[in-house]
Structures are given as C-alpha cells and as structure tokens.
Scaffold this active site. Sequence first.
Site, mmCIF file in Angstrom:
data_model
loop_
_atom_site.group_PDB
_atom_site.id
_atom_site.type_symbol
_atom_site.label_atom_id
_atom_site.label_comp_id
_atom_site.label_asym_id
_atom_site.label_seq_id
_atom_site.Cartn_x
_atom_site.Cartn_y
_atom_site.Cartn_z
ATOM 1 N N ARG A 94 -29.017 30.863 20.991
ATOM 2 C CA ARG A 94 -28.385 29.583 20.694
ATOM 3 C C ARG A 94 -27.872 29.577 19.244
ATOM 4 O O ARG A 94 -28.496 30.160 18.341
ATOM 5 C CB ARG A 94 -29.430 28.484 20.874
ATOM 6 C CG ARG A 94 -28.964 27.054 20.631
ATOM 7 C CD ARG A 94 -28.060 26.582 21.705
ATOM 8 N NE ARG A 94 -28.010 25.111 21.754
ATOM 9 C CZ ARG A 94 -26.972 24.439 22.213
ATOM 10 N NH1 ARG A 94 -25.900 25.078 22.645
ATOM 11 N NH2 ARG A 94 -27.000 23.118 22.260
ATOM 12 N N THR A 361 -18.742 25.163 29.200
ATOM 13 C CA THR A 361 -19.812 26.145 29.364
ATOM 14 C C THR A 361 -19.487 27.082 30.539
ATOM 15 O O THR A 361 -18.581 26.828 31.313
ATOM 16 C CB THR A 361 -21.182 25.446 29.554
ATOM 17 O OG1 THR A 361 -21.384 24.497 28.509
ATOM 18 C CG2 THR A 361 -22.331 26.426 29.553
ATOM 19 N N THR A 379 -22.124 29.144 25.983
ATOM 20 C CA THR A 379 -21.200 28.030 25.818
ATOM 21 C C THR A 379 -20.504 28.028 24.459
ATOM 22 O O THR A 379 -21.011 28.594 23.483
ATOM 23 C CB THR A 379 -21.956 26.699 25.995
ATOM 24 O OG1 THR A 379 -21.037 25.614 25.954
ATOM 25 C CG2 THR A 379 -23.008 26.511 24.922
ATOM 26 N N GLU A 400 -20.652 23.366 18.385
ATOM 27 C CA GLU A 400 -22.030 23.097 18.791
ATOM 28 C C GLU A 400 -22.739 22.068 17.928
ATOM 29 O O GLU A 400 -23.763 21.506 18.337
ATOM 30 C CB GLU A 400 -22.816 24.403 18.762
ATOM 31 C CG GLU A 400 -23.893 24.481 19.812
ATOM 32 C CD GLU A 400 -23.313 24.468 21.212
ATOM 33 O OE1 GLU A 400 -23.581 23.485 21.937
ATOM 34 O OE2 GLU A 400 -22.609 25.405 21.585
ATOM 35 N N ASP A 403 -23.909 18.888 19.494
ATOM 36 C CA ASP A 403 -25.076 18.830 20.376
ATOM 37 C C ASP A 403 -26.318 18.320 19.649
ATOM 38 O O ASP A 403 -27.335 18.023 20.285
ATOM 39 C CB ASP A 403 -25.356 20.198 20.988
ATOM 40 C CG ASP A 403 -24.785 20.320 22.390
ATOM 41 O OD1 ASP A 403 -24.037 19.428 22.806
ATOM 42 O OD2 ASP A 403 -25.082 21.326 23.070
ATOM 43 N N SER A 432 -30.327 21.785 23.948
ATOM 44 C CA SER A 432 -29.345 22.138 24.970
ATOM 45 C C SER A 432 -29.827 21.681 26.340
ATOM 46 O O SER A 432 -31.015 21.452 26.555
ATOM 47 C CB SER A 432 -29.139 23.658 24.979
ATOM 48 O OG SER A 432 -28.390 24.061 26.093
ATOM 49 N N SER A 433 -28.885 21.576 27.282
ATOM 50 C CA SER A 433 -29.222 21.290 28.679
ATOM 51 C C SER A 433 -29.080 22.533 29.562
ATOM 52 O O SER A 433 -29.280 22.448 30.772
ATOM 53 C CB SER A 433 -28.321 20.182 29.232
ATOM 54 O OG SER A 433 -28.556 18.959 28.584
ATOM 55 N N GLY A 453 -21.867 22.203 32.470
ATOM 56 C CA GLY A 453 -21.711 20.774 32.721
ATOM 57 C C GLY A 453 -22.459 19.840 31.810
ATOM 58 O O GLY A 453 -22.738 18.711 32.198
ATOM 59 N N GLY A 454 -22.832 20.244 30.583
ATOM 60 C CA GLY A 454 -23.557 19.324 29.714
ATOM 61 C C GLY A 454 -24.859 18.895 30.370
ATOM 62 O O GLY A 454 -25.531 19.699 31.025
#
Length: 552
Positions: A94, A361, A379, A400, A403, A432-433, A453-454
């Site tokens: 990440r 993503t 992503t 990013e 986020d 993050s999701s 898709g968030g």
Amino acid sequence: MVKRIVLLFLLALFLTQSFASQPHHAKNGIAVSEQRIASQVGIDILRAGGNAIDAAVAMGYALAVVNPCCGNIGGGGFMTVHLANGKNLFINFREKAPLHANRNMFRNEKNKSTKGYLAVGVPGTVLGLDTALQNYGTLSRKQIMLPAIRLAQKGYILTPYEARQLAQFRDDFREQPDVAAIFLKNGQPYKAGDRLVQRNLANTLAAIAEQGPSVFYKGWIAHTIVDSSKKHGGILTLKDFAQYNVKETALIECHYRGYLLITAAPPSSGGIALCEMLNILESFPLAQWGYRSAQSIRTIVEAMRYGFADRNRKLGDPDFVNNPVDQLISKNYARQLSKEIQKSHFAPQHEAITFHETTDTTHYSVMDNKGNAVSVTYTLNGFFGARIIAGNTGFFLNNEMDDFATKPGEPNKFGLVQYDKNSIEPGKRPLSSMTPTIVMKEGKIVMVLGSPGGPRIISSVLLTLLNVIDYDMTLQQAIDAPRFHYQGQPDFIEIEPFAFDFLTQKQLQYYGYYTSQQNNWGAVEAIRVDSNTGTFTGGNDSRRPAGAAIGY
C-alpha cells in the site's frame, strides 16, 4: 402479481445468461483479470514453467500497460497468497503518505486530495511485485517483465469499451502535455481499433527489469517524480522513495459455514469487515429464507451496517493505531450483533449524505497446478489516479491521499465518513477496502476472488460468496448477479438494475429501507476449484467486457 412474475423471469434470465460471459474451465492453470491480454500473459508465464506468483507479477506489470486507468506501477495494493507447501501470506504494498504530510493539509484545499501532486502517496507496486517475485517466484525479473515491455513498445488494439473509457477523460488529459502526448491522438481521443503505444512506459519498465526496484526508488524515476512534484506544488521527496518499504504480515482468517477464508489484513479494512459480516450472517438461515427475499436482504443490509460502522471508526494503519482485530472478527461479537438485528424489523434512521463513487482499482486471480494461488487487488484510487504523469516516466501517479480521513467526520468521495484512526500522518498508509481473498475447505482451495469498487469491494466479495455458499449458484452466476450495497451513510441501499423486484422494494420500504438505483459496479475476477476433479473454473465479471478467464 404479473409484475412480480415478469421481474422474476427477467432476473432468472439475467442469472442464466450472465450477460455475455462464459466460464472457462482448465486443468493446468488459470488466470482471470479485467483485461484479456493480461490474462493471456499470466497463462503464457505458467506455460513457460512459472508458478502462480510468477504469473501474478507478470500480470501486474501487463495491466499497468493495457489497463492504464487502474492497473499501475504508480499506485499500490495487496497480495493474498496460498503456497503449495501450505503457507498462507499477505504482502502489503500500500502507498504511504509523504514525510511532509500533515493531518490538516486538505482542510482548505478543494479537490487537491484527488487531483495533482499533493494527492500522491509514495507508490508501492514496483517493490511489492518484486518482493513477491524474489521471495516466491521461480523465473527472472527480465522474463517476467518482457511481455509488459513488448506491449508498451508495440502497443495493443483498443476495444470499444477501452476507447470510451479514454474518451471520458479527454479534458483531463489535455491539461498536461505529458499525458496528452500518450493518451490523445493528435489532440483527439483514440477510437476503437486504434493501437495505443506507450514508449515512455516501455523505457521505464525496461529500466526496472534491468536494474530492479532501486531505479524506481533511488534512481532516475524517483528523481523525475520528485522534481515534477516540487515544480507543481507537491511535497514528495527523495527520502520518501528511499524509505518506502513493503511488509509481509499475518492474514485475517475466519470461518463461514465450514469454509476457511484467508483475506486482507490492515491497513486494508476489507478482510475484517468481510469476516465480521459473514460471522453475523452465519446466525441466520439465508438459504431457507430464499434468494433476495425481503427478510434476507434486510439481514444482509444490517450486517453491512455494522461492518462499515466498525470499519470507519476502529481501523487504520497498524503501524500507527491499535486495531481491535480479534474482537471484530470474533464469533461472540457477531452473535451479540445478530441479537441486535433480531430485535427489530425496522431500519435505524440516519441522516442521508449524497455522494458519487467512481469504479476504479483492478483485481486479478491466478492459480497453477502445483497448488499455488494468488489474489491481487491494486489501485491508483480514482480512475487514472491524480491524472498526472511525471516527465517521461509514462505512468499515472495515484491520488491515494484521498483515502485518508482528509476531514475526519466528513464524507470522502466514496461517501465514507471516517475518523481519527485514519487521519493523515507522515509515513502512514491509508485505510483501504481492497479485499483479495482465498477460500478453502478441508485444506483445499475452493475459490480465489476479489474486486475493485471502493467500499463496494467489500459488498461485492460478500455477495459473491453468499451466492455460491448459501444460494448454490455457479461461479459465473454468482459474479454476474445484480448487486446491492449499504454502508450506513448515505442511508439508502444502492442497487444495480434488476437487483430487487418491485414488491420486495415495497416490503423493504415499509420497514424503513429505501433504495437508489445505480449503474453497475465492481468487477469480481474469480476462480473456483472442483475439489473432486481439481478442475479450475474461471469467471470474468461481465461489467468489465475487456476481461477474460483464460486457462489451459
């Protein structure tokens, strides 16, 4: 009654036809992504003697070329891996906040958390992919990266879907000469059938293949990005790049109706939220109630409500905050929440907040015949990230920083209201999701899946699993079934077309649940394994028509 019969017929047709997608079956190896070319790259690597990790790394670089909106070397992500020797592992690459970042940097800066250099986190993809390759792959970096380099050098033919996607962002591309020179053709959008060549990206990939991650984090690529950042009001430094690190950590594990899930750990909230929701739902007879009955929908929605509430308030980068992981994924905690759901059939009321969500993503899944499986979600955050390319590097940089809870207590672009645990701090990774997941039963892999898709990533993976485990759908039916999503705020259930029939919506409305129809979202790219024959079945999400499941 006639309306209900017609709508149920249409839904049944939707499920049986599964748009235009057809599942792919294979015995030796399989790769699934939202870009057919990248899936073929993965299979070519397996045929050449590579394992699933080799294929996954090659696909990651290929997607950076053929899926420039979302595939990337300018972003970051997560990799969930099951090795043939039985080891499970999680690679966290990440992005990180720059060392000069601070929690108030976007309070009075409209749109600067989504576009431009201030929005950029330190990219992790290159070091993440290389770490996986060096530790668990079998082929050389040059072998793995050659397909992506050739794709960038020689170009690839754009499909109608891809041409429309590029045309949608023509105005953003025109704002920056570096971008326009690559992604516009004589100042105009590319058309379907045109060949997109990316020579600058080819040079960048060739440098990484030859010199490794050092050229990206300490060499001319880092210098180019930092110089461009300084020139355009950003805060990235060479120290940010030199100090970036990848982490291999323990996974999140949970059980649901006899299945073991190994899934993403913090700073992803996806695995914890998914496990919390499944633990809640295990107390309810979803199959007995019936697919998309009002009772089952309401229960799933309430599980989503609790999962997202805990996600937003209690989770963050584990290097900076204490995440109550054991509590959130415990069966006892889930049973307490299940009792709360059973107390009332009426929806708790919240203030509604409107929002618009992008569908960004990318996710891909790959397996080999040795028993290795890899699930990767990575992503740029928004479509084409921050919409910027540094100099002649040829790749988009992420946005990013959005986020983070850039304004704690206020909704971000996904409508998520987050709190201090995900506030901006120097060197911190944003929550993050992303939910790359592998499902096992009795020690054998059953499924490999994930989605873009968030926050809708979590619900997309959840519903796909429920469709297979509780509703006995085929993999393709489970992927293509219309989706719904609920995250507490905004206070309505988002639904895809044909997700609920008219009478079900009226029943839900009576109990205080309102719906809002949205365009289709997500792209679950999944593999299912027949435990008796060992046959792989790959399912590409028809919502991304350029994708494919390919095996041999």
